[in-house]
Design an enzyme around this catalytic site. Structure first.
Site, PDB file in Angstrom:
ATOM      1  N   TYR A   1      -7.298  12.182   2.132  1.00  6.17           N
ATOM      2  CA  TYR A   1      -6.599  11.595   2.397  1.00  6.17           C
ATOM      3  C   TYR A   1      -7.268   9.635   3.002  1.00  6.17           C
ATOM      4  O   TYR A   1      -6.899   8.481   2.431  1.00  6.17           O
ATOM      5  CB  TYR A   1      -5.626  11.586   4.356  1.00  6.17           C
ATOM      6  CG  TYR A   1      -4.948  10.640   4.963  1.00  6.17           C
ATOM      7  CD1 TYR A   1      -3.979  10.385   3.877  1.00  6.17           C
ATOM      8  CD2 TYR A   1      -5.589   9.620   5.551  1.00  6.17           C
ATOM      9  CE1 TYR A   1      -3.257   9.229   4.965  1.00  6.17           C
ATOM     10  CE2 TYR A   1      -4.893   9.117   6.689  1.00  6.17           C
ATOM     11  CZ  TYR A   1      -3.170   8.787   6.440  1.00  6.17           C
ATOM     12  OH  TYR A   1      -3.060   7.300   7.332  1.00  6.17           O
TER      13      TYR A   1
ATOM     14  N   LYS B   1      -6.443   6.098   0.565  1.00 11.77           N
ATOM     15  CA  LYS B   1      -6.800   4.777   1.823  1.00 11.77           C
ATOM     16  C   LYS B   1      -7.718   4.172   1.191  1.00 11.77           C
ATOM     17  O   LYS B   1      -7.470   2.361   1.972  1.00 11.77           O
ATOM     18  CB  LYS B   1      -6.562   5.300   3.354  1.00 11.77           C
ATOM     19  CG  LYS B   1      -5.436   6.527   4.139  1.00 11.77           C
ATOM     20  CD  LYS B   1      -4.250   5.288   3.227  1.00 11.77           C
ATOM     21  CE  LYS B   1      -3.027   5.871   4.200  1.00 11.77           C
ATOM     22  NZ  LYS B   1      -1.711   4.764   3.650  1.00 11.77           N
TER      23      LYS B   1
END
Length: 303
Positions: free
Chosen positions: A165, A169
């Site tokens: 993640y 990001k």
């Protein structure tokens, strides 16, 4: 100044709940025609249902706004293009894209499968790429566009169990940096929003958070600014609980090291390299090379 979006068309991905729903409702309330895109999956990406998107559309219509639902997966470039074609056929333009769709498959890196790593990167990064690519030429032709990537403090600063993640990001920040440069001449402004909010994505942390302060609606005002006519570009806006901050990728002045003992010079000078006095936010990546060449030239001039 009252921020309005009358006559504007906005696509919000992952808008069936949480932050996306909040963004979609707020844009519609201020006059935008909104495409509520949501595949209707669980937070790990499993399953699919258009019901969440349709429910948000119903809310917008009941409030007197205009909206349509779309169930395309952001990972399916053909489906995303079909969504964009449908919007252009119906409303003739696309002014705003909010890349909000995302999933979580949290595990420590030691226990994380490569499949889970790739899937999260595919949804967050390539999903945003697919959607942005599909609207880019329309925005260039219009000489107007506002695009927001949803980044995260997990990408900017790290978070245990979120290597996939966080990598995705932070990659969105890099995408934003270049697209903001390339889109500038056509008034396409590209920014990142780093939200802190309680949604199903953070429900496992619920007991440790003051949930009453972390409504998605307290983040959305930042999103509205980032997509308005007077929006900045190349901004990383952090938002949560009504607080708004700006994050930067900076460059220190550093040192010059050369010769056979350059590695030792780096080691000895690491405090000076890390000194943030006089640090800058480069206008583009080439600034790093120019600073380094300037230091090298100055050193040669003294030899």
């Amino acid at each position: 100044m009252t921020i309005r979006f009358d006559g504007k068309v906005a696509i919000v991905t992952g808008a069936g709940g949480g932050l996306g729903r909040s963004h979609a409702l707020a844009l519609a309330a201020r006059g935008a025609k909104v495409v509520v895109n949501d595949l209707g999956v669980a937070r790990d990406g499993e399953g699919a249902s258009e019901t969440p998107a349709q429910a948000v559309v119903a809310e917008i219509l009941a409030a007197g706004g205009e909206a349509i639902a779309n169930g395309a997966s952001v990972t399916d470039a053909a489906a995303v293009q079909a969504m964009v074609d449908e919007v252009l056929a119906k409303w003739g333009r696309i002014d705003i894209l909010v890349n909000n769709a995302g999933v979580l498959r949290d595990k420590s890196f030691a226990k994380m499968s490569l499949e889970d790593f790739r899937f999260v990167v595919d949804v967050h990064l390539m999903g945003a790429v697919n959607c942005t690519k599909a609207v880019w030429e329309t925005m260039r032709t219009q000489n107007y566009g506002r695009i927001v990537m949803t980044t995260s403090s997990s990408g900017l600063y790290g978070n245990f169990g979120q290597a996939n993640y966080g990598a995705a990001k932070m990659a969105l920040v890099g995408l934003m940096q270049t697209l903001a440069i390339e889109g500038g001449k056509n008034d396409i402004r590209v920014n990142c929003l780093a939200p802190t909010a309680h949604t199903r994505m953070t429900e496992d942390l619920g007991a440790a958070l003051p949930l009453e302060l972390l409504d998605p609606e307290r983040v959305t005002p930042g999103l509205l600014y980032l997509v308005c006519d007077d929006a900045p570009s190349r901004c990383i806006l952090a938002a949560g609980a009504g607080g708004f901050e700006r994050a930067y990728v900076t460059l220190t002045q550093g040192i010059h090291a050369a010769g056979d003992d350059a590695a030792e010079q780096v080691a000895a000078g690491f405090d000076a390299i890390s000194d943030r006095t006089g640090e800058i936010v480069p206008e583009m990546g080439a600034a790093q090379g120019m600073i380094e060449l300037t230091k090298a030239s100055a050193t040669q001039g003294r030899s």
